[in-house]
Scaffold this motif. Structure first.
Motif, PDB file in Angstrom:
ATOM      1  N   LEU A 101     -23.398  -0.605   8.739  1.00 14.37           N
ATOM      2  CA  LEU A 101     -23.185  -0.898   7.326  1.00 14.37           C
ATOM      3  C   LEU A 101     -21.887  -1.678   7.150  1.00 14.37           C
ATOM      4  O   LEU A 101     -20.966  -1.554   7.950  1.00 14.37           O
ATOM      5  CB  LEU A 101     -23.104   0.394   6.517  1.00 14.37           C
ATOM      6  N   VAL A 102     -21.832  -2.464   6.105  1.00 14.09           N
ATOM      7  CA  VAL A 102     -20.650  -3.237   5.757  1.00 14.09           C
ATOM      8  C   VAL A 102     -19.997  -2.542   4.560  1.00 14.09           C
ATOM      9  O   VAL A 102     -20.663  -2.277   3.556  1.00 14.09           O
ATOM     10  CB  VAL A 102     -21.031  -4.687   5.368  1.00 14.09           C
ATOM     11  N   ASP A 103     -18.733  -2.215   4.687  1.00 13.17           N
ATOM     12  CA  ASP A 103     -18.014  -1.607   3.569  1.00 13.17           C
ATOM     13  C   ASP A 103     -17.621  -2.699   2.576  1.00 13.17           C
ATOM     14  O   ASP A 103     -16.884  -3.616   2.920  1.00 13.17           O
ATOM     15  CB  ASP A 103     -16.770  -0.863   4.059  1.00 13.17           C
ATOM     16  N   VAL A 104     -18.144  -2.592   1.374  1.00 18.13           N
ATOM     17  CA  VAL A 104     -17.888  -3.565   0.312  1.00 18.13           C
ATOM     18  C   VAL A 104     -17.070  -2.861  -0.766  1.00 18.13           C
ATOM     19  O   VAL A 104     -17.411  -1.752  -1.177  1.00 18.13           O
ATOM     20  CB  VAL A 104     -19.216  -4.087  -0.276  1.00 18.13           C
ATOM     21  N   PRO A 105     -15.989  -3.471  -1.223  1.00 13.57           N
ATOM     22  CA  PRO A 105     -15.157  -2.821  -2.238  1.00 13.57           C
ATOM     23  C   PRO A 105     -15.878  -2.694  -3.582  1.00 13.57           C
ATOM     24  O   PRO A 105     -16.793  -3.451  -3.893  1.00 13.57           O
ATOM     25  CB  PRO A 105     -13.933  -3.731  -2.343  1.00 13.57           C
ATOM     26  N   GLU A 106     -15.439  -1.729  -4.353  1.00 17.67           N
ATOM     27  CA  GLU A 106     -15.950  -1.532  -5.720  1.00 17.67           C
ATOM     28  C   GLU A 106     -15.349  -2.605  -6.625  1.00 17.67           C
ATOM     29  O   GLU A 106     -14.239  -3.033  -6.371  1.00 17.67           O
ATOM     30  CB  GLU A 106     -15.555  -0.142  -6.229  1.00 17.67           C
ATOM     31  N   PRO A 107     -15.987  -3.023  -7.654  1.00 22.94           N
ATOM     32  CA  PRO A 107     -17.368  -2.693  -7.981  1.00 22.94           C
ATOM     33  C   PRO A 107     -18.314  -3.508  -7.120  1.00 22.94           C
ATOM     34  O   PRO A 107     -18.060  -4.684  -6.840  1.00 22.94           O
ATOM     35  CB  PRO A 107     -17.505  -3.092  -9.437  1.00 22.94           C
ATOM     36  N   GLN A 126     -15.841  -3.905  13.050  1.00 21.81           N
ATOM     37  CA  GLN A 126     -15.773  -4.386  11.676  1.00 21.81           C
ATOM     38  C   GLN A 126     -16.867  -3.761  10.794  1.00 21.81           C
ATOM     39  O   GLN A 126     -16.826  -3.884   9.583  1.00 21.81           O
ATOM     40  CB  GLN A 126     -15.836  -5.921  11.614  1.00 21.81           C
ATOM     41  N   PHE A 127     -17.835  -3.070  11.428  1.00 20.31           N
ATOM     42  CA  PHE A 127     -18.914  -2.420  10.694  1.00 20.31           C
ATOM     43  C   PHE A 127     -18.809  -0.907  10.845  1.00 20.31           C
ATOM     44  O   PHE A 127     -18.188  -0.402  11.766  1.00 20.31           O
ATOM     45  CB  PHE A 127     -20.275  -2.891  11.204  1.00 20.31           C
ATOM     46  N   ARG A 128     -19.459  -0.202   9.941  1.00 19.84           N
ATOM     47  CA  ARG A 128     -19.475   1.265   9.978  1.00 19.84           C
ATOM     48  C   ARG A 128     -20.858   1.717  10.425  1.00 19.84           C
ATOM     49  O   ARG A 128     -21.864   1.374   9.810  1.00 19.84           O
ATOM     50  CB  ARG A 128     -19.147   1.815   8.587  1.00 19.84           C
ATOM     51  N   TRP A 129     -20.890   2.502  11.512  1.00 20.70           N
ATOM     52  CA  TRP A 129     -22.143   3.039  12.020  1.00 20.70           C
ATOM     53  C   TRP A 129     -22.509   4.301  11.273  1.00 20.70           C
ATOM     54  O   TRP A 129     -21.672   5.167  11.062  1.00 20.70           O
ATOM     55  CB  TRP A 129     -22.010   3.340  13.513  1.00 20.70           C
TER      56      TRP A 129
END
Length: 69
Positions: free
Chosen positions: A9-15, A60-63
């Protein structure tokens, strides 16, 4: 014992617009892309699947394991 599979997964900032931003591998074209969806089933079906050990190559990604989605 079989190792657990998960997706990247890619961590995307809010919002953020979508619930899930994930890495997808198009094996037919040999390309990797980043896709977005609200549907967890789409992530588990189309997301690039790998073990937690393999995911360490991509810091750079979250498993996330498929069971945790």
């Amino acid at each position: 014992m079989t190792e657990k599979l998960g997706v990247l997964l890619v961590d995307v900032p809010e919002p953020r617009m979508w619930e899930y931003t994930y890495v997808e591998l198009d094996e037919d074209r040999g390309r990797v892309s980043v896709e977005q969806t609200e549907v967890v089933g789409v992530v588990s079906q189309f997301g690039y699947k790998c073990t937690e050990e393999e995911a360490k190559k991509y810091p750079q990604f979250r498993w996330v394991s498929l069971e945790e989605l």
